[in-house]
Design a protein around this motif. Structure first.
Motif, PDB file in Angstrom:
ATOM      1  N   UNK A   1       1.155  -0.863  -0.311  1.00 31.25           N
ATOM      2  CA  UNK A   1      -0.502   0.032  -0.022  1.00 31.25           C
ATOM      3  C   UNK A   1       0.618   1.525   0.545  1.00 31.25           C
ATOM      4  N   UNK A   2       0.342   1.715  -0.454  1.00 29.40           N
ATOM      5  CA  UNK A   2       1.642   3.021  -1.255  1.00 29.40           C
ATOM      6  C   UNK A   2       1.886   4.300   0.140  1.00 29.40           C
TER       7      UNK A   2
ATOM      8  N   UNK B   1       7.865   3.630  -2.932  1.00 30.00           N
ATOM      9  CA  UNK B   1       7.142   1.335  -2.932  1.00 30.00           C
ATOM     10  C   UNK B   1       7.367   1.476  -4.112  1.00 30.00           C
ATOM     11  N   UNK B   2       7.872  -0.264  -4.023  1.00 24.85           N
ATOM     12  CA  UNK B   2       8.572  -0.987  -4.657  1.00 24.85           C
ATOM     13  C   UNK B   2       7.594  -1.420  -6.060  1.00 24.85           C
ATOM     14  N   UNK B   3       8.820  -1.297  -7.314  1.00 27.76           N
ATOM     15  CA  UNK B   3       7.756  -1.138  -8.684  1.00 27.76           C
ATOM     16  C   UNK B   3       7.510  -2.829  -8.882  1.00 27.76           C
TER      17      UNK B   3
ATOM     18  N   UNK C   1      -1.255  -2.001  -4.144  1.00 28.12           N
ATOM     19  CA  UNK C   1      -0.328  -1.583  -5.174  1.00 28.12           C
ATOM     20  C   UNK C   1      -0.521  -2.852  -6.101  1.00 28.12           C
ATOM     21  N   UNK C   2       0.119  -3.963  -5.622  1.00 29.12           N
ATOM     22  CA  UNK C   2       0.540  -5.044  -6.752  1.00 29.12           C
ATOM     23  C   UNK C   2      -1.080  -6.310  -6.558  1.00 29.12           C
TER      24      UNK C   2
ATOM     25  N   UNK D   1       0.035  -4.328   3.625  1.00 28.31           N
ATOM     26  CA  UNK D   1      -0.708  -3.972   5.137  1.00 28.31           C
ATOM     27  C   UNK D   1      -1.160  -2.252   4.547  1.00 28.31           C
ATOM     28  N   UNK D   2      -1.752  -2.075   4.953  1.00 31.36           N
ATOM     29  CA  UNK D   2      -2.484   0.260   5.022  1.00 31.36           C
ATOM     30  C   UNK D   2      -1.873   0.892   5.491  1.00 31.36           C
ATOM     31  N   UNK D   3      -1.605   1.921   5.097  1.00 32.71           N
ATOM     32  CA  UNK D   3      -0.880   3.001   6.723  1.00 32.71           C
ATOM     33  C   UNK D   3      -1.726   2.765   7.728  1.00 32.71           C
TER      34      UNK D   3
END
Length: 254
Positions: free
Chosen positions: A64-65, A75-77, A197-198, A223-225
């Motif tokens: 999660x960004x 954030x990983x690509x 994100x993924x 996990x989110x923020x």
């Protein structure tokens, strides 16, 4: 269908939760065609355990960004994966044991994917074919040890550091579900799975390029923020829309 794993009078069984208050016992395991024994009993009369005991737990970091940002990372690509041992798995209402080696243990509420069949090199468009269902998870982390070690095995791998439950929901679209974490009734995380994100098909394709997944293996999707510390005697709950709530209390190892 909600598939649970439970104990009654010392016996461990799989079952299907019906009408919120009854559980129907499954003859063997939940992989393939479900066979029932014909035995049904009140859900209140059994003790739920982890809905599956996986061969391995594959987790995804910084998915999660906003969580990546709060941890001071980009954030990983591509998916950042790590593993938790099967011995870290506990179930509903089982205790998270605060280890004496750590001074900062964090909760991380997550959506978990349970694999339903042996698979390898699964293309994203066929990912749904290998999924049994979904459950709630808490990727408990000794944050101070994670920062100290520079890798995550010790911080993520303590016994009791992977609560799963309360059951596996098989009939679910996971693409946009509310996910919240509370500590002692206070909301600490509040997000939705559409912020991943993924996405799950991408994760399954990526992971199965690396390793074979077995029936019952679990993927923690990130996990989110809002992650933060737990203390002894805290009660932490992870709730995911259309699945349920996973609740665990923190106890001291001493």
């Amino acid at each position: 269908m909600r598939i649970a794993r439970f104990t009654k009078d010392g016996d461990l069984s799989f079952g299907v939760v019906e009408d919120d208050d009854t559980i129907a016992t499954v003859a063997a395991h939940p992989f393939g065609e479900i066979q029932f024994t014909g035995e049904r009993q009140p859900l209140a009369d059994v003790r739920l355990t982890a809905p599956i005991l996986p061969n391995k737990v594959i987790a995804v970091g910084r998915n999660y960004a906003e969580h990546a940002k709060e941890m001071g990372n980009e954030a990983p690509t591509e998916p950042l994966i790590f593993m938790k041992p099967s011995t870290s798995v506990i179930g509903q209402q089982e205790a998270i044991v605060y280890p004496s080696l750590s001074e900062r243990v964090d909760y991380e509420g997550e959506l978990a994917v349970v694999i339903g069949r042996l698979c390898r090199d699964v293309p994203a468009e066929r990912a749904a074919e290998v999924i049994l269902g979904y459950t709630c998870a808490n990727d408990v982390t000794a944050r101070d040890l994670q920062n100290k070690d520079g890798q995550w095995t010790r911080a993520k791998g303590f016994d009791t550091f992977c609560p799963l439950g309360p059951w596996i929901e098989t009939d679910l679209d996971p693409s946009d579900l509310a996910i919240t974490t509370t500590v002692n009734g206070e909301t600490r995380q509040d997000s939705r799975t559409d912020k991943l994100l993924h996405r799950i098909p991408e994760l399954i394709e990526y992971i199965t390029q690396v390793m074979t997944l077995l029936p019952g293996d679990v993927i923690l999707t990130g996990t989110p923020e809002g992650v933060g510390p737990l203390r002894v005697d805290d009660e932490v709950s992870v709730t995911i829309e259309n699945i349920g709530t996973l609740t665990n209390r923190v106890i001291s190892r001493d």
